[in-house]
Design a protein around this motif. Structure first.
Motif, PDB file in Angstrom:
ATOM      1  N   ALA A 228     -15.737  10.352  12.145  1.00 24.35           N
ATOM      2  CA  ALA A 228     -14.471   9.648  11.933  1.00 24.35           C
ATOM      3  C   ALA A 228     -13.936   9.154  13.270  1.00 24.35           C
ATOM      4  O   ALA A 228     -14.139   9.788  14.313  1.00 24.35           O
ATOM      5  N   LEU A 229     -13.245   8.035  13.215  1.00 21.17           N
ATOM      6  CA  LEU A 229     -12.627   7.440  14.401  1.00 21.17           C
ATOM      7  C   LEU A 229     -11.233   6.975  14.022  1.00 21.17           C
ATOM      8  O   LEU A 229     -11.045   6.347  12.971  1.00 21.17           O
ATOM      9  N   SER A 230     -10.248   7.304  14.848  1.00 18.23           N
ATOM     10  CA  SER A 230      -8.877   6.871  14.571  1.00 18.23           C
ATOM     11  C   SER A 230      -8.194   6.461  15.868  1.00 18.23           C
ATOM     12  O   SER A 230      -8.551   6.932  16.957  1.00 18.23           O
ATOM     13  N   GLY A 231      -7.199   5.589  15.741  1.00 18.57           N
ATOM     14  CA  GLY A 231      -6.455   5.138  16.905  1.00 18.57           C
ATOM     15  C   GLY A 231      -5.162   4.475  16.480  1.00 18.57           C
ATOM     16  O   GLY A 231      -4.959   4.171  15.298  1.00 18.57           O
ATOM     17  N   SER A 232      -4.278   4.251  17.445  1.00 19.58           N
ATOM     18  CA  SER A 232      -2.972   3.659  17.142  1.00 19.58           C
ATOM     19  C   SER A 232      -2.444   2.916  18.357  1.00 19.58           C
ATOM     20  O   SER A 232      -2.706   3.305  19.504  1.00 19.58           O
ATOM     21  N   HIS A 233      -1.674   1.839  18.086  1.00 16.62           N
ATOM     22  CA  HIS A 233      -1.080   1.067  19.183  1.00 16.62           C
ATOM     23  C   HIS A 233       0.259   0.492  18.732  1.00 16.62           C
ATOM     24  O   HIS A 233       0.394   0.043  17.585  1.00 16.62           O
ATOM     25  N   TYR A 234       1.219   0.492  19.649  1.00 18.51           N
ATOM     26  CA  TYR A 234       2.556  -0.032  19.339  1.00 18.51           C
ATOM     27  C   TYR A 234       2.667  -1.476  19.826  1.00 18.51           C
ATOM     28  O   TYR A 234       2.290  -1.809  20.961  1.00 18.51           O
ATOM     29  N   PHE A 235       3.210  -2.339  18.949  1.00 19.84           N
ATOM     30  CA  PHE A 235       3.456  -3.731  19.295  1.00 19.84           C
ATOM     31  C   PHE A 235       4.962  -3.953  19.358  1.00 19.84           C
ATOM     32  O   PHE A 235       5.669  -3.761  18.361  1.00 19.84           O
TER      33      PHE A 235
ATOM     34  N   PHE B 272       0.887   0.193  14.680  1.00 15.89           N
ATOM     35  CA  PHE B 272      -0.256   0.058  13.785  1.00 15.89           C
ATOM     36  C   PHE B 272      -1.273   1.156  14.074  1.00 15.89           C
ATOM     37  O   PHE B 272      -1.372   1.655  15.196  1.00 15.89           O
ATOM     38  N   GLY B 273      -2.016   1.504  13.054  1.00 17.42           N
ATOM     39  CA  GLY B 273      -3.068   2.489  13.214  1.00 17.42           C
ATOM     40  C   GLY B 273      -4.311   2.040  12.476  1.00 17.42           C
ATOM     41  O   GLY B 273      -4.257   1.176  11.585  1.00 17.42           O
ATOM     42  N   ALA B 274      -5.435   2.609  12.846  1.00 12.67           N
ATOM     43  CA  ALA B 274      -6.696   2.294  12.184  1.00 12.67           C
ATOM     44  C   ALA B 274      -7.557   3.551  12.135  1.00 12.67           C
ATOM     45  O   ALA B 274      -7.479   4.404  13.025  1.00 12.67           O
ATOM     46  N   GLY B 275      -8.352   3.644  11.093  1.00 11.80           N
ATOM     47  CA  GLY B 275      -9.231   4.794  10.959  1.00 11.80           C
ATOM     48  C   GLY B 275     -10.500   4.424  10.219  1.00 11.80           C
ATOM     49  O   GLY B 275     -10.490   3.566   9.322  1.00 11.80           O
ATOM     50  N   ILE B 276     -11.595   5.064  10.593  1.00 14.84           N
ATOM     51  CA  ILE B 276     -12.883   4.871   9.933  1.00 14.84           C
ATOM     52  C   ILE B 276     -13.453   6.240   9.597  1.00 14.84           C
ATOM     53  O   ILE B 276     -13.445   7.147  10.432  1.00 14.84           O
ATOM     54  N   GLN B 277     -13.936   6.393   8.368  1.00 16.62           N
ATOM     55  CA  GLN B 277     -14.609   7.609   7.933  1.00 16.62           C
ATOM     56  C   GLN B 277     -15.985   7.235   7.405  1.00 16.62           C
ATOM     57  O   GLN B 277     -16.116   6.301   6.609  1.00 16.62           O
TER      58      GLN B 277
ATOM     59  N   ASP C 156      -0.681  13.051  16.490  1.00 11.16           N
ATOM     60  CA  ASP C 156      -2.134  12.934  16.490  1.00 11.16           C
ATOM     61  C   ASP C 156      -2.499  11.688  15.692  1.00 11.16           C
ATOM     62  O   ASP C 156      -2.004  11.500  14.569  1.00 11.16           O
ATOM     63  N   PRO C 157      -3.364  10.811  16.232  1.00 11.25           N
ATOM     64  CA  PRO C 157      -3.704   9.581  15.488  1.00 11.25           C
ATOM     65  C   PRO C 157      -4.388   9.863  14.156  1.00 11.25           C
ATOM     66  O   PRO C 157      -4.388   8.997  13.268  1.00 11.25           O
ATOM     67  N   ASN C 158      -4.950  11.076  13.979  1.00 12.12           N
ATOM     68  CA  ASN C 158      -5.583  11.419  12.715  1.00 12.12           C
ATOM     69  C   ASN C 158      -4.572  11.641  11.591  1.00 12.12           C
ATOM     70  O   ASN C 158      -4.977  11.818  10.431  1.00 12.12           O
ATOM     71  N   VAL C 159      -3.284  11.611  11.912  1.00  9.33           N
ATOM     72  CA  VAL C 159      -2.272  11.718  10.873  1.00  9.33           C
ATOM     73  C   VAL C 159      -2.363  10.538   9.912  1.00  9.33           C
ATOM     74  O   VAL C 159      -1.889  10.622   8.772  1.00  9.33           O
ATOM     75  N   ILE C 160      -3.011   9.455  10.320  1.00 14.39           N
ATOM     76  CA  ILE C 160      -3.175   8.298   9.438  1.00 14.39           C
ATOM     77  C   ILE C 160      -3.933   8.663   8.171  1.00 14.39           C
ATOM     78  O   ILE C 160      -3.754   8.055   7.118  1.00 14.39           O
ATOM     79  N   PHE C 161      -4.773   9.713   8.232  1.00 11.81           N
ATOM     80  CA  PHE C 161      -5.528  10.146   7.065  1.00 11.81           C
ATOM     81  C   PHE C 161      -4.717  11.049   6.134  1.00 11.81           C
ATOM     82  O   PHE C 161      -5.189  11.406   5.054  1.00 11.81           O
ATOM     83  N   TYR C 162      -3.495  11.430   6.551  1.00 10.86           N
ATOM     84  CA  TYR C 162      -2.665  12.350   5.774  1.00 10.86           C
ATOM     85  C   TYR C 162      -1.318  11.750   5.388  1.00 10.86           C
ATOM     86  O   TYR C 162      -0.833  11.961   4.284  1.00 10.86           O
ATOM     87  N   ASN C 163      -0.720  11.012   6.310  1.00 13.04           N
ATOM     88  CA  ASN C 163       0.583  10.401   6.059  1.00 13.04           C
ATOM     89  C   ASN C 163       0.784   9.265   7.051  1.00 13.04           C
ATOM     90  O   ASN C 163       1.000   9.515   8.246  1.00 13.04           O
ATOM     91  N   PRO C 164       0.710   8.011   6.613  1.00 14.52           N
ATOM     92  CA  PRO C 164       0.839   6.885   7.548  1.00 14.52           C
ATOM     93  C   PRO C 164       2.184   6.835   8.251  1.00 14.52           C
ATOM     94  O   PRO C 164       2.300   6.224   9.315  1.00 14.52           O
TER      95      PRO C 164
END
Length: 298
Positions: free
Chosen positions: A70-77, A83-88, A36-44
């Motif tokens: 909140a908004l979260s997302g992730s993309h593989y390069f 990389f992931g990004a999140g806004i709260q 889940d992309p929201n894992v960025i808020f718990y463990n990168p």
């Protein structure tokens, strides 16, 4: 890690809130999450295991006129990593501005905001690491405060056993600017937990020890703040979730009872490439919260 000990007054307490309805339904016990992309808020470190380009949007109807999104997302390069990004964002509504004699002179608003950028990759096929950098802003009337913080995380998976372990250190950093003169501590949080998908049963169990850095009377008292949750897959379309937060239950006790404080109930509905989530969080005698979310992948 236990040398990070604190029980001082902290700022930016909104960072402790569960923004996603799915993770909230599991009471925030998502330090070992990996899907889940929201894992960025718990463990990168958990974002390394994500597939495609997942995106998630969440809205929380808090008490009174307090709302959070909140908004979260992730993309593989390729060749670099994921990389992931999140806004709260949380808006506390309008407040009356009055003099010391109680005469109303106007209104003012209060809001908090945090932007997170994360990176994760693998140390080996089962072991991932991650780091977040986050910018935090809080505004109260004409006063404001900013901070820069970092999250560090590790995730280890035993894929044959459908078991994963996670460790994260959240909100390592300092205020850049204070509301007035005195700078305050950020809400440092060290978490350790696991997630287990049971074989032959459509049940995944999550568990997490939280606030392991807080000072207590003895070493074992550090483990009194825990959360756990269960996700049950009823069909390809429907999932139910249940979670419990021991700290929330204790903090919201009024007199000798806390009611159902700390209990979370949630639903996840899959419709094509979209997932709609809802969670109800009980705050006991204080009230309740409702969370809504929409997720998809590209």
């Amino acid at each position: 890690f236990f040398t990070f000990s604190t029980n001082a007054q902290t700022v930016f307490e909104f960072l402790k809130l569960d923004a996603s309805p799915r993770t909230a339904a599991l009471a925030g016990s998502f330090v070992a999450g990996n899907d889940d992309p929201n894992v960025i808020f718990y463990n990168p470190a958990g974002i390394a295991n994500l597939k495609e380009t997942p995106v998630s949007f969440s809205f929380v109807k808090h008490l009174l006129d307090v709302n959070m999104a909140a908004l979260s997302g992730s993309h593989y390069f390729e060749g670099i990593g994921r990389f992931g990004a999140g806004i709260q964002y949380i808006n506390y509504g309008s407040f009356n501005e009055v003099t010391e004699d109680g005469i109303k002179t106007g209104e003012f608003k209060v809001a908090d905001f945090a932007m997170t950028l994360g990176y994760s990759n693998f140390l080996d096929s089962n072991f991932s690491y991650g780091i977040n950098a986050k910018f935090i802003y809080s505004g109260i009337q004409e006063r404001s405060s900013t901070a820069l913080a970092f999250d560090l995380g590790l995730l280890y998976e035993l894929r044959e056993s459908n078991l994963s372990f996670g460790l994260s250190i959240q909100n390592l950093g300092n205020q850049i600017t204070a509301y007035y003169v005195t700078k305050e501590d950020l809400p440092l949080d060290i978490r350790f937990g696991f997630a287990k998908q049971f074989t032959g049963v459509p049940l995944k169990f999550y568990f997490s020890f939280n606030q392991l850095n807080e000072k207590n009377d003895d070493f074992f008292s550090r483990f009194q703040n825990y959360t756990f949750g269960a996700e049950i897959k009823l069909s390809k379309v429907l999932k139910t979730r249940l979670g419990y937060n021991s700290r929330l239950h204790k903090d919201l006790k009024i007199g000798t009872t806390a009611g159902l404080a700390g209990l979370n109930l949630g639903l996840g509905i899959t419709a094509g490439n979209y997932i709609v989530d809802y969670t109800y969080t009980s705050l006991g005698p204080v009230g309740s919260m409702h969370r809504f979310g929409l997720s998809t992948s590209f």
